[in-house]
Write a protein that holds these residues in place. Structure first.
Motif, PDB file in Angstrom:
ATOM      1  N   ILE A  90       0.823  -1.208   0.000  1.00  0.00           N
ATOM      2  CA  ILE A  90       0.000   0.000   0.000  1.00  0.00           C
ATOM      3  C   ILE A  90       0.862   1.266   0.000  1.00  0.00           C
ATOM      4  N   GLY A  91       2.159   1.088  -0.134  1.00  0.00           N
ATOM      5  CA  GLY A  91       3.049   2.242  -0.150  1.00  0.00           C
ATOM      6  C   GLY A  91       3.093   2.899   1.209  1.00  0.00           C
ATOM      7  N   SER A  92       2.994   4.230   1.230  1.00  0.00           N
ATOM      8  CA  SER A  92       3.103   4.945   2.502  1.00  0.00           C
ATOM      9  C   SER A  92       1.739   5.219   3.128  1.00  0.00           C
ATOM     10  N   GLY A  93       0.678   4.655   2.553  1.00  0.00           N
ATOM     11  CA  GLY A  93      -0.676   4.888   3.064  1.00  0.00           C
ATOM     12  C   GLY A  93      -0.890   4.239   4.419  1.00  0.00           C
ATOM     13  N   THR A  94      -2.036   4.553   5.038  1.00  0.00           N
ATOM     14  CA  THR A  94      -2.390   3.976   6.335  1.00  0.00           C
ATOM     15  C   THR A  94      -3.225   2.724   6.104  1.00  0.00           C
ATOM     16  N   LEU A  95      -2.880   1.700   6.851  1.00  0.00           N
ATOM     17  CA  LEU A  95      -3.610   0.431   6.709  1.00  0.00           C
ATOM     18  C   LEU A  95      -4.867   0.473   7.585  1.00  0.00           C
ATOM     19  N   SER A  96      -5.964   0.048   7.017  1.00  0.00           N
ATOM     20  CA  SER A  96      -7.217   0.056   7.780  1.00  0.00           C
ATOM     21  C   SER A  96      -7.216  -1.115   8.766  1.00  0.00           C
ATOM     22  N   PRO A  97      -8.055  -1.041   9.856  1.00  0.00           N
ATOM     23  CA  PRO A  97      -8.113  -2.152  10.815  1.00  0.00           C
ATOM     24  C   PRO A  97      -8.524  -3.429  10.080  1.00  0.00           C
TER      25      PRO A  97
END
Ligand SMILES: [Ca+2]
Ligand SMILES: [Ca+2]
Ligand SMILES: [Ca+2]
Ligand SMILES: [Ca+2]
Length: 658
Positions: A90-97
């Motif tokens: 996902i690159g530098s994005g935030t991972l969802s729960p």
């Protein structure tokens, strides 16, 4: 995978060449790793080693560079290789729960070339170690220059540092990355447990608090941390309180509160509620005395009459069931003691779910009654005792179970407390109704005939419901002598110790009678069953007779379960016979009456004769034993009488069979 990566690598090399041609290239690690590889464009082979290999005729200087051995790990290869870095899908994005992403590690040579030698890559992370993240595989074998696995957030919140490690040629190469996982939203709140599930009333001793736990889960189903939860009680009767009304979930999603008992017995539920409004209730928590009271004591036996008068080691399981003044099960771990007047019994047990069991086993001593006190069978075919004895049969065992508890009373004003005999029901007469070891309580039969005041528990070996000098007792107050009831209520529900009651404990008790039964049939001194005719039974033609006989074991107790009775007439003529009971005997401690039915044939010229045989087949524990009884029959003389012109016959009135 290898093929795709190869093309990517070649493409990068081409780009580099183009930049160099345009004069845009700057000195870099890339320049260094691709030193002199200008002939790449001319190589279309899918083989990495040949693409950059020393065999290239266009660049003889490359032959001194090792392009096949592992030198570094990171992400990418060739010109885009990032040393020490793990590639994240996902690159530098935030991972969802609960979200999933790929992790990629590339293994390159000193020239940035992917290496094909077999290498093991080990992945790990903080959240994975805390079981809040899942890895598709922690150990990945690679021979393509690339190792991948998946990362799934499972309760992890915020930054998670992920590492990949390769041990190679006495070197450790590492790469890492950080994934930021979003905070989950509360998906559910669940009751977990209450420990203990039952607490004692305030001031009654024992455990007066319970820790009630809930668990908070996110929308993904994983437990979530740092969630604020509020608690509330369904009732505050009797001063029931929560020690803490708020809490924060821990790393496993748990949050707890402590309930403190009040002074009134009740059941209560605790509600847990999150800031988002999600809530749930606990199971019922019982607030009670937790102390066994007398009228709840129940002792039962798996076998009331084990066939054990002649055999050792036969078992019967004794089970005690107990509850407190509110008839709530006593807490697990309540101790009960046992003793017996015959055979042997395990000394104690500890309750679980309000009951526990011990084994009784047959062996000496076997209770034996002296000859001069022995039973006799009366004309009524019932057992009688001489000398006004309450019991006079051998083989009858008394089992006593005792625990520390409270006397019982009837809470007439329903305030959960004993308020004295003028308000509540408590019978403490010193007359005979209070003599029994286990008197009938006022709750069962009313205050007029009941008795709730308890003396010290004793083993009523002679079954007379009184404590005799030679009967063992539980010396509860350790004064060396047997004490009768003190005339007042003793128990934790005493409202005012100043008058008419106190909070002292007493021995609560249950007892049971066990019969060590025998397969040998009781017969009197002449060898007959009581009721069995000693002379011939005279039956007129067409007539019937029934004969009742006492049927018990050698001690006057019931014959063993499974005993069968059959009747045979092969040694008799002109008579039919049957017997009752005709089915196998059930379990009984008491003897029964057996009936033999005889019927003579209708032909007056054929008189009944011979013997009817009754066979009693009973188990002894060592095989069956058969007892045979003979009943002789005969027909009386008949008289010929004239009735007008008709000649008729009639049975003689005498029983003389001649
Ligand atoms: Ca009361
Ligand atoms: Ca008392
Ligand atoms: Ca007695
Ligand atoms: Ca005593």
């Amino acid at each position: 995978m290898q093929t795709k990566t190869t093309f990517k690598l070649i493409g990068t090399a081409l780009l580099s060449l183009v930049l160099t041609a345009c004069g845009g290239g700057k000195g870099s690690a890339l320049d260094n790793t691709l030193n002199g590889a200008s002939s790449v464009s001319s190589t279309s082979s899918s083989s990495l080693s040949s693409a950059f290999g020393g065999d290239s005729s266009a660049n003889s200087s490359a032959s001194s560079i090792d392009t096949t051995s592992l030198s570094n790990i990171g992400f990418g290869s060739g010109g885009t290789f990032q040393p020490g870095k793990i590639g994240v899908g996902i690159g530098s994005g935030t991972l969802s729960p609960g979200g999933v992403t790929a992790l990629t590690v590339n293994l390159v040579s000193i020239t940035g070339t992917l290496v094909t030698q077999p290498v093991t890559v080990v992945f790990n992370s903080k959240c994975f170690a805390a079981q809040k993240a899942l890895l598709g595989a922690t150990t990945v074998e690679s021979s393509s220059g690339e190792a991948t696995t998946t990362y799934t957030a499972n309760g992890c919140v915020g930054d998670d540092l992920i590492t990949a490690t390769v041990s190679y040629d006495e070197k450790v190469l590492t790469a890492q990355t950080t994934i930021n996982v979003e905070q989950d939203t509360v998906g559910s709140v669940r009751f977990s447990d209450a420990s203990p599930p039952q607490i004692n009333l305030k001031g009654t001793g024992g455990t007066e608090t319970s820790v009630v736990r809930f668990q908070v889960f996110g929308s993904t189903g994983a437990p979530i941390e740092n969630i604020d939860v509020e608690f509330a009680l369904s009732t505050t009767t009797g001063g029931l309180v929560l020690v803490n009304t708020t809490g924060k979930t821990n790393s496993a999603g748990y949050v707890s509160t402590t309930v403190q008992a009040g002074t009134v017995a009740t059941s209560v539920r605790i509600t847990a509620k999150t800031a988002t409004g999600l809530s749930t209730q606990s199971n019922v928590l019982v607030v009670s005395t937790g102390i066994p009271d007398q009228n709840s004591m129940s002792l039962s036996l798996s076998d009331l009459a084990p066939i054990s008068w002649n055999v050792d080691g036969v078992e019967s399981v004794a089970t005690i069931r107990m509850a407190d003044a509110f008839n709530n099960l006593v807490p697990d771990g309540t101790a009960v003691s046992f003793t017996t007047s015959g055979g042997a019994i395990e000394s104690s047990c500890i309750t679980k779910d309000g009951s526990c069991s011990v084994k009784w086993k047959s062996q000496e001593p076997r209770p034996t009654i002296p000859d001069f006190d022995e039973f006799f069978v009366g004309p009524d075919l019932k057992v009688h005792c001489p000398n006004s004895l309450a019991e006079c049969r051998s083989g009858r065992v008394k089992i006593l179970a005792t625990s520390i508890g409270n006397e019982s009373f009837v809470d007439k004003n329903a305030n959960g407390l004993y308020n004295g005999p003028l308000v509540d029901g408590f019978a403490s007469s010193t007359t005979s109704k209070c003599y029994p070891n286990i008197p009938l309580s006022t709750a069962k039969i009313g205050a007029i005939n009941g008795c709730d005041d308890l003396g010290e528990a004793y083993l009523d070996k002679n079954f007379n419901k009184q404590r005799d000098d030679d009967e063992e007792f539980v010396d509860f107050n350790v004064d060396g002598s047997f004490n009768s009831g003190d005339g007042i209520y003793n128990g934790v529900l005493c409202n005012n110790e100043e008058s008419e009651c106190n909070k002292a404990s007493v021995s609560v008790r249950g007892d049971a009678t066990l019969v060590m039964s025998s397969g040998y049939v009781y017969r009197d001194s002449s060898g007959l069953l009581p009721g069995q005719p000693s002379t011939e039974v005279s039956i007129g033609a067409g007539n019937s007779k029934s004969i009742n006989m006492f049927l018990g074991d050698i001690n006057g107790n019931g014959l063993p379960m499974g005993t069968t009775i059959t009747v045979k007439t092969d040694t008799a003529s002109n008579v039919t016979a049957s017997v009752s009971p005709s089915f196998a005997l059930g379990m009984s401690q008491e003897p029964t009456v057996m009936t033999l039915f005889l019927k003579a044939g209708d032909d007056v010229t054929k008189k009944p004769s011979g013997s009817v045989i009754v066979e009693i087949k009973a188990p002894t524990g060592l095989g069956n034993v058969t007892t045979a009884l003979s009943v002789s029959v005969c027909g009386p003389d008949t008289l010929e009488v004239r009735d007008g012109n008709n000649q008729v016959t009639a049975p003689a009135t005498t029983s003389n069979c001649d």
